[in-house]
Write a protein that holds these residues in place. Structure first.
Motif, PDB file in Angstrom:
ATOM      1  N   ARG A   1      17.594  -4.700  20.692  1.00 29.44           N
ATOM      2  CA  ARG A   1      16.654  -5.870  20.901  1.00 29.44           C
ATOM      3  C   ARG A   1      15.191  -5.416  20.678  1.00 29.44           C
ATOM      4  NH1 ARG A   1      18.520  -7.111  25.107  1.00 29.44           N
ATOM      5  NH2 ARG A   1      16.864  -6.235  26.611  1.00 29.44           N
ATOM      6  N   LEU A   2      14.696  -4.479  21.158  1.00 27.99           N
ATOM      7  CA  LEU A   2      13.354  -3.963  21.152  1.00 27.99           C
ATOM      8  C   LEU A   2      12.947  -3.557  19.786  1.00 27.99           C
ATOM      9  CD1 LEU A   2      13.018  -1.853  24.325  1.00 27.99           C
ATOM     10  CD2 LEU A   2      12.196  -3.955  24.011  1.00 27.99           C
ATOM     11  N   LEU A   3      14.029  -2.957  18.952  1.00 31.04           N
ATOM     12  CA  LEU A   3      13.804  -2.810  17.643  1.00 31.04           C
ATOM     13  C   LEU A   3      13.661  -4.063  16.707  1.00 31.04           C
ATOM     14  CD1 LEU A   3      13.388  -0.550  15.462  1.00 31.04           C
ATOM     15  CD2 LEU A   3      15.780  -0.418  15.299  1.00 31.04           C
ATOM     16  N   ASN A   4      14.601  -4.812  17.011  1.00 33.44           N
ATOM     17  CA  ASN A   4      14.444  -6.222  16.282  1.00 33.44           C
ATOM     18  C   ASN A   4      13.107  -6.941  16.339  1.00 33.44           C
ATOM     19  OD1 ASN A   4      16.938  -5.590  14.986  1.00 33.44           O
ATOM     20  ND2 ASN A   4      18.209  -6.724  16.603  1.00 33.44           N
TER      21      ASN A   4
ATOM     22  N   ALA B   1       3.850   1.081   6.350  1.00 34.24           N
ATOM     23  CA  ALA B   1       4.334   2.185   7.216  1.00 34.24           C
ATOM     24  C   ALA B   1       5.097   1.576   8.328  1.00 34.24           C
ATOM     25  CB  ALA B   1       3.004   2.741   7.867  1.00 34.24           C
ATOM     26  N   VAL B   2       4.792   0.625   9.069  1.00 37.55           N
ATOM     27  CA  VAL B   2       5.583   0.263  10.327  1.00 37.55           C
ATOM     28  C   VAL B   2       7.112  -0.042   9.712  1.00 37.55           C
ATOM     29  CG1 VAL B   2       5.585  -1.418  12.170  1.00 37.55           C
ATOM     30  CG2 VAL B   2       3.425  -0.334  11.675  1.00 37.55           C
ATOM     31  N   LEU B   3       6.888  -1.223   8.974  1.00 37.13           N
ATOM     32  CA  LEU B   3       8.188  -1.784   8.702  1.00 37.13           C
ATOM     33  C   LEU B   3       9.267  -0.533   7.978  1.00 37.13           C
ATOM     34  CD1 LEU B   3       7.193  -5.153   6.746  1.00 37.13           C
ATOM     35  CD2 LEU B   3       8.628  -4.715   8.903  1.00 37.13           C
ATOM     36  N   SER B   4       8.749   0.237   7.059  1.00 42.18           N
ATOM     37  CA  SER B   4       9.653   1.409   6.512  1.00 42.18           C
ATOM     38  C   SER B   4      10.092   2.337   7.638  1.00 42.18           C
ATOM     39  CB  SER B   4       8.838   1.890   5.184  1.00 42.18           C
ATOM     40  OG  SER B   4       7.700   2.527   5.791  1.00 42.18           O
ATOM     41  N   SER B   5       8.939   2.597   8.446  1.00 39.50           N
ATOM     42  CA  SER B   5       9.340   3.316   9.745  1.00 39.50           C
ATOM     43  C   SER B   5      10.725   2.699  10.694  1.00 39.50           C
ATOM     44  CB  SER B   5       8.300   3.862  10.386  1.00 39.50           C
ATOM     45  OG  SER B   5       7.287   4.531   9.558  1.00 39.50           O
ATOM     46  N   LEU B   6      10.367   1.415  10.877  1.00 41.24           N
ATOM     47  CA  LEU B   6      11.299   0.599  11.530  1.00 41.24           C
ATOM     48  C   LEU B   6      12.643   0.616  10.842  1.00 41.24           C
ATOM     49  CD1 LEU B   6       9.172  -2.043  13.047  1.00 41.24           C
ATOM     50  CD2 LEU B   6       9.927  -0.108  14.284  1.00 41.24           C
ATOM     51  N   GLU B   7      12.818   0.433   9.712  1.00 38.97           N
ATOM     52  CA  GLU B   7      13.906   0.345   8.889  1.00 38.97           C
ATOM     53  C   GLU B   7      14.841   1.485   8.891  1.00 38.97           C
ATOM     54  OE1 GLU B   7      15.409  -1.403   4.563  1.00 38.97           O
ATOM     55  OE2 GLU B   7      13.453  -1.022   5.055  1.00 38.97           O
ATOM     56  N   LEU B   8      14.000   2.646   8.750  1.00 40.29           N
ATOM     57  CA  LEU B   8      14.772   3.885   8.777  1.00 40.29           C
ATOM     58  C   LEU B   8      15.181   4.129  10.085  1.00 40.29           C
ATOM     59  CD1 LEU B   8      12.444   5.825   6.543  1.00 40.29           C
ATOM     60  CD2 LEU B   8      14.738   5.204   5.729  1.00 40.29           C
ATOM     61  N   LEU B   9      14.208   3.972  11.047  1.00 41.24           N
ATOM     62  CA  LEU B   9      14.630   4.249  12.576  1.00 41.24           C
ATOM     63  C   LEU B   9      15.933   3.332  13.125  1.00 41.24           C
ATOM     64  CD1 LEU B   9      13.850   5.551  15.260  1.00 41.24           C
ATOM     65  CD2 LEU B   9      12.482   3.617  15.713  1.00 41.24           C
ATOM     66  N   ALA B  10      16.033   2.455  12.317  1.00 36.20           N
ATOM     67  CA  ALA B  10      17.110   1.358  12.688  1.00 36.20           C
ATOM     68  C   ALA B  10      18.438   2.168  12.533  1.00 36.20           C
ATOM     69  CB  ALA B  10      17.060  -0.015  11.974  1.00 36.20           C
ATOM     70  N   LYS B  11      18.586   3.020  11.395  1.00 35.62           N
ATOM     71  CA  LYS B  11      19.707   3.699  10.970  1.00 35.62           C
ATOM     72  C   LYS B  11      20.016   4.979  11.825  1.00 35.62           C
ATOM     73  CE  LYS B  11      19.159   2.617   6.241  1.00 35.62           C
ATOM     74  NZ  LYS B  11      19.115   3.166   4.700  1.00 35.62           N
ATOM     75  N   ARG B  12      19.126   5.399  12.691  1.00 37.30           N
ATOM     76  CA  ARG B  12      19.226   6.576  13.510  1.00 37.30           C
ATOM     77  C   ARG B  12      19.132   6.317  14.986  1.00 37.30           C
ATOM     78  NH1 ARG B  12      16.899   7.187   8.946  1.00 37.30           N
ATOM     79  NH2 ARG B  12      16.901   9.316   7.718  1.00 37.30           N
ATOM     80  N   ILE B  13      18.774   5.170  15.538  1.00 33.96           N
ATOM     81  CA  ILE B  13      18.951   5.226  16.990  1.00 33.96           C
ATOM     82  C   ILE B  13      20.351   4.656  17.349  1.00 33.96           C
ATOM     83  CG2 ILE B  13      16.561   4.325  16.951  1.00 33.96           C
ATOM     84  CD1 ILE B  13      17.734   1.130  17.689  1.00 33.96           C
TER      85      ILE B  13
END
Length: 642
Positions: free
Chosen positions: A305-308, A285-297
C-alpha cells in the motif's frame, strides 16, 4: 510788382524741386514745358521732350483709354486720378497718376510715379489669391472664419470634406451645429468663443458631428482675429479629424499590450519548461526505482500500500509536469483529425457523472462542423479542465453550454491568428465572472483563485499551451457577474489523417531478445535507473555520461545493437549524437528519450521518441519498435500514462 515777383520765384522753386512730374501742354497735346522731375523719373532730357506729343510717350495700350491725350486736352474740367504708363529712356514704362487743370488754352498736369505702389498692390493681391487657393486646397483640415457671434463666414474644401456641408449650406449658420447635443446643452460653443476672445486662443479635442449625423473625434484650434487697435473682429477656426489617429493609437496600445503579454508568457513558458524538464528527470528516477522496487519487496499488504501510494504520488507529479510542458509548448502532440461533436459525445456521460447533475451540460453545434487538427487525449483533457472550471464558477449549480462554429479569419483580423479557417469552440457558464486583473492573469501558470489544495493553477495554462502548439489560440471573455466564455480556436483539418494513437494494452510482453544497449544520459540518477530497467528486461547495458563519451564507446564496440539517449545534454545533444552514429552505422536502431516535444526532429531517420518520464512497459515497447523498424522516415512516440 514785388508780390508778383515773389510768387513767380516760389513757382520756379516748386517747378524745380517737385518730386512729381509737372508738364504744360498746348491745345494740340504738345509738350510746351516739362519739369526736371521728368528727367529724374523717365530719364529723357527736357530738350528731347519739349515740342513732342505727350501721346508719343504713352504706352500704346493706354492711349485709347486715356483722357489725357491730344484729343482730350481741351476739356473744360480738370482730370483727377487719371493713370497711364509713360515710356522711360531705356524702353520700360512707369505708372504715372495725373491731376490736371486748364487755363488760357493750356493744360497744366501734375503726375505722380505710382509704379512701386501698383507693384506692391499687385503682389499683395497675388499673395491674397495664393493664400485663398492654399486655404481652399487644404483637404485634411477644416479651415474657416466665424464672426464674433459664431456665424460661419468662409468655408474651405477641407471643411466641406470633413463636415459634409457645401458652402451655401453653412455660410451664415452658427458653428454650434457642429457640436453634439450634450455639448450644446452644456454651453460648450459659447464657452469656446469666450475663451478665445479673452485669451486669444482656444484648443481642445472632443466629439463633433458631421452633416449626416455621424460623430467623429476632432482636434480644434480657435484663434481670435483682431484689428490694428487690438479689438477682436472674428475668429479663425481649424478642425482636424483625428478619429483614425486615435483608433490607430488604441490599436498600437493594444498591440503593445499583446506583445508585452506574449513576451511575459514566453518568459514564463521558458521558465516553466525548464522546471518541468528537471522535474521529469527526478520523477523518472523515482518512478523507475519504484517500479523496480515493486518486483523485489515482499508481498506484505502494508508495504504494498505504501509503495502504491508513492507510485500514485509520483504519477500525479508526472501529470503536473506534462501540463507544465504543454503550457511551455514543449510537449509533443499526437496530431489527429478530430470530430469535435463525436469527441464530446464520447466523454459527455462520464463528465456529467463526474461534475454532478446540478451543472447540466448542453451542446450546440452546426450540422456541418468541420474536423479540427488536435491531439485527441489533450483536447479531452483541455475540455475537462474548462468544464470543471465552469462548474467551480457556479457553486450553486447552473447550465454549462458547449458550442462551436466555423470561422474564416482574414488577414486584417485583430487576433494573433494567421489567415485561415478555424473552429471556435466555446465553454460558457453563467457564474461569477472575472474582474480585469483575474482575467489578465488567468493563463499564468500556478495562478488560481481556488483555495489551497484545490487547484494547481496549471489547467488553463495547459489549455493555452496546447492551443498555441496546434496553431490556434485560447481566449477568455468575462465580466464580474456576467459569466465566462472560455474560447478555443482550433485550425480546421479538411485532409484525411491517419490515426496514430496506439491501442491500450493491459499486459505487455517484450518481443525483443537480449540486446547490447548503449544508454546515454548526463544525469547519473536517470542513467542508473534506465540501465536498471534495461537489465531487468534482460539486456546488456553500456553506460555513457555524455554524447562524446557515448560516441567514443560506440566506436570502440562493434557489437552494440541499440542506442538510447537523452536529448538535452551539454556540448552534444541526443540528435547530434545519433547523427554522428548514423554516419558510422546508418541502420543503427536508436531511441531519443526526452520530456520535450520539439527540437528533436530527425526527418528520414530510424528514430523512436520516448517521452519522459517513462516506465518499463513504455521502454520495452520503444525497444521493440526501434529494433523492428524497417521504413525510413517513420517515427513513433511512446509516453507514460497521464
Amino acid at each position: 510788382m514785388v508780390a508778383l515777383e515773389n510768387e513767380r520765384r516760389r513757382a520756379d522753386r516748386i517747378w524745380s524741386v517737385s518730386r512729381d512730374i509737372i508738364v504744360v501742354l498746348d491745345g494740340a497735346g504738345t509738350l510746351r514745358s516739362v519739369s526736371p522731375s521728368w528727367s529724374r523719373i523717365l530719364g529723357h532730357p527736357p530738350h528731347e521732350v519739349v515740342g513732342r506729343q505727350l501721346a508719343e510717350f504713352v504706352h500704346p495700350e493706354d492711349v485709347a483709354n486715356s483722357r489725357f491725350t491730344n484729343s482730350q486736352v481741351h476739356c473744360d474740367q480738370g482730370l483727377s486720378s487719371q493713370e497711364n504708363r509713360l515710356r522711360t529712356v531705356d524702353g520700360s514704362y512707369r505708372n504715372i497718376e495725373w491731376h490736371t487743370t486748364s487755363e488760357d488754352g493750356l493744360v497744366y498736369g501734375y503726375g505722380r510715379d505710382v509704379t512701386d505702389r501698383r507693384a506692391f498692390a499687385q503682389e499683395l493681391n497675388s499673395s491674397r489669391e495664393q493664400f485663398r487657393h492654399l486655404v481652399q486646397g487644404v483637404v485634411d483640415y477644416a479651415i474657416y472664419m466665424i464672426d464674433l457671434e459664431g456665424h460661419v463666414s468662409s468655408w474651405n474644401e477641407g471643411a466641406r470634406r470633413i463636415k459634409g456641408y457645401e458652402p451655401d449650406e453653412i455660410i451664415g449658420e452658427h458653428f454650434s451645429r457642429f457640436y453634439t447635443d450634450e455639448d450644446r446643452i452644456a454651453g460648450a460653443p459659447a464657452q469656446t468663443l469666450e475663451i478665445a476672445r479673452r485669451e486669444g486662443r482656444f484648443s481642445a479635442e472632443g466629439w463633433r458631428v458631421r452633416k449626416n449625423g455621424e460623430r467623429f473625434r476632432a482636434s480644434v484650434v480657435l484663434d481670435a482675429i483682431r484689428d490694428d487697435s487690438g479689438r477682436p473682429i472674428g475668429f479663425a477656426k481649424i478642425t482636424r479629424d483625428i478619429t483614425e489617429k486615435e483608433n490607430a493609437q488604441r490599436d498600437l496600445e493594444a498591440t503593445r499590450e499583446a506583445l508585452f503579454q506574449s513576451q511575459k508568457m514566453e518568459a514564463i513558458g521558458q521558465l516553466t519548461g525548464g522546471i518541468a524538464h528537471d522535474f521529469n528527470n527526478l520523477l523518472m528516477a523515482v518512478l523507475s526505482s519504484l517500479e523496480l522496487l515493486a518486483k523485489r519487496i515482499p508481498d506484505d499488504p502494508t508495504s504494498r500500500r505504501l509503495l502504491n501510494n508513492a507510485i500514485e504520488g509520483a504519477q500525479r507529479g508526472a501529470t503536473l509536469t506534462q501540463r507544465m510542458l504543454m503550457f511551455a509548448r514543449k510537449k509533443e502532440l499526437a496530431i489527429e483529425r478530430i470530430e469535435v461533436p463525436a469527441l464530446l459525445a464520447g466523454m459527455n456521460d462520464l463528465v456529467q457523472r463526474s461534475i454532478g447533475p446540478e451543472w447540466p451540460i448542453s451542446t450546440s453545434f452546426p450540422l456541418k462542423l468541420p474536423p479540427v487538427r488536435a491531439d485527441g487525449n489533450q483536447l479531452e483533457t483541455a475540455l475537462l479542465n474548462l468544464i470543471v472550471n465552469a462548474r467551480d464558477a457556479m457553486p450553486s449549480g447552473g447550465p454549462i453550454v458547449i458550442s462551436a462554429t466555423r470561422e474564416a479569419l482574414k488577414k486584417s483580423n485583430r487576433s494573433s491568428l494567421p489567415e485561415g479557417d478555424y473552429v471556435r469552440l466555446v465553454v460558457r457558464d453563467e457564474g461569477l465572472g472575472m474582474d480585469a486583473e483575474t482575467l489578465r492573469r488567468a493563463t499564468e501558470p500556478f495562478f488560481t483563485t481556488k483555495g489551497v489544495g484545490k487547484g494547481t493553477g496549471l489547467g488553463l495554462p495547459m489549455v493555452h499551451g496546447m492551443a498555441q502548439k496546434l496553431g490556434g489560440t485560447f481566449e477568455i471573455e468575462s465580466k464580474p457577474g456576467s459569466g465566462t466564455s472560455a474560447i478555443l480556436w482550433l485550425p480546421v483539418e479538411e485532409v484525411e489523417m491517419p490515426v496514430s494513437r496506439p491501442a491500450t494494452v493491459k499486459e505487455f510482453r517484450p518481443q525483443t531478445s537480449q540486446l547490447k544497449v548503449l544508454a546515454v544520459d548526463d544525469d547519473p540518477l536517470i542513467l542508473m535507473n534506465t540501465a536498471s530497467l534495461l537489465e531487468d528486461l534482460g539486456h546488456e547495458v553500456i553506460e555513457a555520461h555524455s554524447g562524446t563519451d557515448a560516441l567514443s564507446k560506440f566506436r570502440a564496440g562493434n557489437d552494440i545493437d541499440l542506442v538510447i539517449t537523452d536529448q538535452a545534454m551539454p556540448k552534444m545533444t541526443g540528435t547530434d549524437l545519433i547523427t554522428a552514429i548514423f554516419e558510422l552505422r546508418p541502420e543503427m536502431p536508436a531511441i531519443i528519450a526526452s520530456g520535450y516535444g520539439e527540437g528533436i526532429e530527425m526527418p528520414r531517420r530510424q528514430v523512436v521518441r520516448l517521452g519522459k518520464p517513462f516506465g518499463q512497459v513504455q521502454l520495452a515497447k520503444a525497444i521493440d519498435e526501434a529494433v523492428g523498424k524497417k521504413d525510413l522516415g517513420k517515427s513513433h512516440t511512446f509516453s507514460a500514462p497521464g
